[in-house]
Design a protein around this motif. Sequence first.
Motif, PDB file in Angstrom:
ATOM      1  N   TYR A  74       0.827  -1.215   0.000  1.00 22.69           N
ATOM      2  CA  TYR A  74       0.000   0.000   0.000  1.00 22.69           C
ATOM      3  C   TYR A  74       0.858   1.261   0.000  1.00 22.69           C
ATOM      4  CZ  TYR A  74      -4.279  -2.619   0.804  1.00 22.69           C
ATOM      5  OH  TYR A  74      -5.348  -3.461   0.659  1.00 22.69           O
TER       6      TYR A  74
ATOM      7  N   THR B 190     -13.089  -1.464  -5.211  1.00 20.26           N
ATOM      8  CA  THR B 190     -13.888  -1.547  -3.984  1.00 20.26           C
ATOM      9  C   THR B 190     -15.236  -0.862  -4.209  1.00 20.26           C
ATOM     10  OG1 THR B 190     -12.905   0.506  -3.219  1.00 20.26           O
ATOM     11  CG2 THR B 190     -11.854  -1.540  -2.479  1.00 20.26           C
TER      12      THR B 190
ATOM     13  N   PRO C 296     -16.861   1.801  -3.017  1.00 19.35           N
ATOM     14  CA  PRO C 296     -16.977   3.226  -3.333  1.00 19.35           C
ATOM     15  C   PRO C 296     -16.420   3.587  -4.705  1.00 19.35           C
ATOM     16  CG  PRO C 296     -15.357   2.864  -1.573  1.00 19.35           C
ATOM     17  CD  PRO C 296     -16.069   1.574  -1.796  1.00 19.35           C
TER      18      PRO C 296
ATOM     19  N   GLY D  62      -8.471   3.506   6.831  1.00 22.75           N
ATOM     20  CA  GLY D  62      -8.052   3.022   5.505  1.00 22.75           C
ATOM     21  C   GLY D  62      -8.925   3.562   4.394  1.00 22.75           C
TER      22      GLY D  62
ATOM     23  N   GLY E  82      -8.524   4.613   1.426  1.00 20.90           N
ATOM     24  CA  GLY E  82      -8.249   4.368   0.004  1.00 20.90           C
ATOM     25  C   GLY E  82      -7.953   5.667  -0.722  1.00 20.90           C
TER      26      GLY E  82
ATOM     27  N   GLU F  23      -4.541   6.413   8.141  1.00 20.69           N
ATOM     28  CA  GLU F  23      -3.965   5.898   6.884  1.00 20.69           C
ATOM     29  C   GLU F  23      -2.452   5.879   7.017  1.00 20.69           C
ATOM     30  OE1 GLU F  23      -5.298   4.801   3.599  1.00 20.69           O
ATOM     31  OE2 GLU F  23      -3.240   4.167   3.934  1.00 20.69           O
ATOM     32  N   THR F  24      -1.854   4.743   6.664  1.00 18.37           N
ATOM     33  CA  THR F  24      -0.400   4.629   6.748  1.00 18.37           C
ATOM     34  C   THR F  24       0.290   4.906   5.407  1.00 18.37           C
ATOM     35  OG1 THR F  24      -0.889   2.273   6.652  1.00 18.37           O
ATOM     36  CG2 THR F  24      -0.123   3.133   8.755  1.00 18.37           C
TER      37      THR F  24
ATOM     38  N   LEU G 160      -1.533   6.874  -0.807  1.00 22.58           N
ATOM     39  CA  LEU G 160      -2.982   7.020  -0.690  1.00 22.58           C
ATOM     40  C   LEU G 160      -3.349   8.290   0.082  1.00 22.58           C
ATOM     41  CD1 LEU G 160      -3.974   3.282  -0.351  1.00 22.58           C
ATOM     42  CD2 LEU G 160      -4.460   4.829  -2.245  1.00 22.58           C
TER      43      LEU G 160
ATOM     44  N   ASN H 141     -14.390   0.567   5.475  1.00 25.00           N
ATOM     45  CA  ASN H 141     -14.756  -0.306   4.363  1.00 25.00           C
ATOM     46  C   ASN H 141     -13.501  -0.995   3.849  1.00 25.00           C
ATOM     47  OD1 ASN H 141     -16.717  -1.283   2.321  1.00 25.00           O
ATOM     48  ND2 ASN H 141     -15.319  -0.236   0.914  1.00 25.00           N
ATOM     49  N   GLU H 142     -13.508  -2.315   3.847  1.00 26.09           N
ATOM     50  CA  GLU H 142     -12.345  -3.107   3.416  1.00 26.09           C
ATOM     51  C   GLU H 142     -11.060  -2.643   4.111  1.00 26.09           C
ATOM     52  OE1 GLU H 142     -11.704  -4.928  -0.208  1.00 26.09           O
ATOM     53  OE2 GLU H 142     -13.597  -4.318  -1.105  1.00 26.09           O
ATOM     54  N   PHE H 143     -11.129  -2.426   5.401  1.00 20.73           N
ATOM     55  CA  PHE H 143      -9.948  -2.082   6.191  1.00 20.73           C
ATOM     56  C   PHE H 143      -9.448  -3.291   6.971  1.00 20.73           C
ATOM     57  CE2 PHE H 143      -8.400  -0.823  10.456  1.00 20.73           C
ATOM     58  CZ  PHE H 143      -7.208  -0.227  10.085  1.00 20.73           C
TER      59      PHE H 143
HETATM   60  N1  SAH Z   1     -11.617   1.908   2.150  1.00 21.55           N
HETATM   61  C1  SAH Z   1     -11.040   2.057   0.816  1.00 21.55           C
HETATM   62  C2  SAH Z   1      -9.704   1.325   0.639  1.00 21.55           C
HETATM   63  C3  SAH Z   1      -9.634  -0.124   1.010  1.00 21.55           C
HETATM   64  S1  SAH Z   1      -7.991  -0.771   0.759  1.00 21.55           S
HETATM   65  C4  SAH Z   1     -12.042   1.631  -0.230  1.00 21.55           C
HETATM   66  O1  SAH Z   1     -13.048   1.039   0.130  1.00 21.55           O
HETATM   67  O2  SAH Z   1     -11.808   1.909  -1.409  1.00 21.55           O
HETATM   68  C5  SAH Z   1      -7.309  -0.769   2.404  1.00 21.55           C
HETATM   69  C6  SAH Z   1      -6.970   0.604   2.956  1.00 21.55           C
HETATM   70  O3  SAH Z   1      -6.448   0.453   4.279  1.00 21.55           O
HETATM   71  C7  SAH Z   1      -5.911   1.386   2.192  1.00 21.55           C
HETATM   72  O4  SAH Z   1      -6.213   2.758   2.258  1.00 21.55           O
HETATM   73  C8  SAH Z   1      -4.641   1.048   2.966  1.00 21.55           C
HETATM   74  O5  SAH Z   1      -3.582   1.931   2.742  1.00 21.55           O
HETATM   75  C9  SAH Z   1      -5.172   1.084   4.379  1.00 21.55           C
HETATM   76  N2  SAH Z   1      -4.400   0.327   5.371  1.00 21.55           N
HETATM   77  C10 SAH Z   1      -3.971  -0.951   5.290  1.00 21.55           C
HETATM   78  N3  SAH Z   1      -3.347  -1.322   6.435  1.00 21.55           N
HETATM   79  C11 SAH Z   1      -3.420  -0.256   7.270  1.00 21.55           C
HETATM   80  C12 SAH Z   1      -2.968  -0.017   8.603  1.00 21.55           C
HETATM   81  N4  SAH Z   1      -2.342  -0.961   9.298  1.00 21.55           N
HETATM   82  N5  SAH Z   1      -3.212   1.192   9.154  1.00 21.55           N
HETATM   83  C13 SAH Z   1      -3.866   2.158   8.444  1.00 21.55           C
HETATM   84  N6  SAH Z   1      -4.324   1.978   7.188  1.00 21.55           N
HETATM   85  C14 SAH Z   1      -4.093   0.797   6.598  1.00 21.55           C
END
Ligand code: SAH
Length: 320
Positions: free
Chosen positions: A9, A23, A25, A58, A60, A85-86, A90, A121-123
């Motif tokens: 990422y 994803t 969104p 997260g 995205g 967000e790390t 992104l 969402n998808e985090f």
């Molecule tokens: N929510 C967004 C992206 C999903 S992808 C969407 O639905 O489109 C996963 C997301 O989580 C990315 O932004 C990724 O950089 C972030 N992420 C992954 N591991 C993380 C962590 N340990 N801490 C913070 N963010 C993280």
Amino acid sequence: MSAANADYYGSRDPLGAAGDFITAPEISQMFGELIGLWAADLWHRAGAPADVAYVELGPGRGTLAADALRAMARGGLTPPVHFVETSPTLRSAQAERVPAAQWHDTIDTLPSDQPLLIIANEFFDALPIRQFMRTGPGWREHLVMDGRLVAGEADGAAEIPLALADAPLGSIFEQNPAAETIMAALAARLARQGGAFLVVDYGYEGPATGDTLQAVMNHQFADPLADPGSRDLTAHVDFSMLAMIARAQDLLTSPIVGQGMFLKALGIDARAQALSRANPARSEALIGQRDRLTDDSQMGRLFKVLAVRHADWPMPAGFA
Ligand code: SAH
């Protein structure tokens, strides 16, 4: 998995047709808009506390937040925005869509003195899991050696839920310690500060066995152990575990429902029709997006939704 995903990422924007995966969104603006309306409705019915903050884990490209904030503003809610967000790549994509956001490396620095409306969402699926396998001598953790999985030597029985202790030989049990820690910390905050947390992800109602570790590259499944950092690693999320952790902090939990049911209950059909009327040339595309988000054979059932909330906050929309 943690190091591989941080590298993955951190070094690219993996979303969209030209990337590795797409994803909800990114499929349709309707997803973020309905979540924004969900949040505004809940906030109104909670008595419209003036100091509520919007938090996303997260985010995205920031698409969900941008769509949700636009819908929230129509409902009179214009909260300060906090992104956890790390990934530097992104973060800059998010800054283009939501310039006023504040960024956090972890949940630890989120505001601690105001109610929170938290969206993920998808985090959780991107957080590192541990895998255990039932072998002849007992439960053993899967370790990675020379690009393949091997059974460790230590007895892993203490990590296995009682209901699965006698699962058949070869069964796999997955644990997501980071997801559990984050859920517990956010639940403690919600219990103190007020607010709610909406989780959407692919997942199941555990405890259950099954190997869900997967890698995706160029919109295709790939070997999760090959070339770490080059592909998106995920595992399905145990929603029952998340709900149980929230309840242990005296939060109230919604039922766990499919994304299809949730979006239909929030009015995705009406929204698709309204957008189609405003732009008839897009009608077919909009119906396709709606179907992709809600059909049982697409994202409607595999993706689950859970909301947890402070005991004084009302039942959120979308679950009945
Ligand atoms: N929510 C967004 C992206 C999903 S992808 C969407 O639905 O489109 C996963 C997301 O989580 C990315 O932004 C990724 O950089 C972030 N992420 C992954 N591991 C993380 C962590 N340990 N801490 C913070 N963010 C993280």
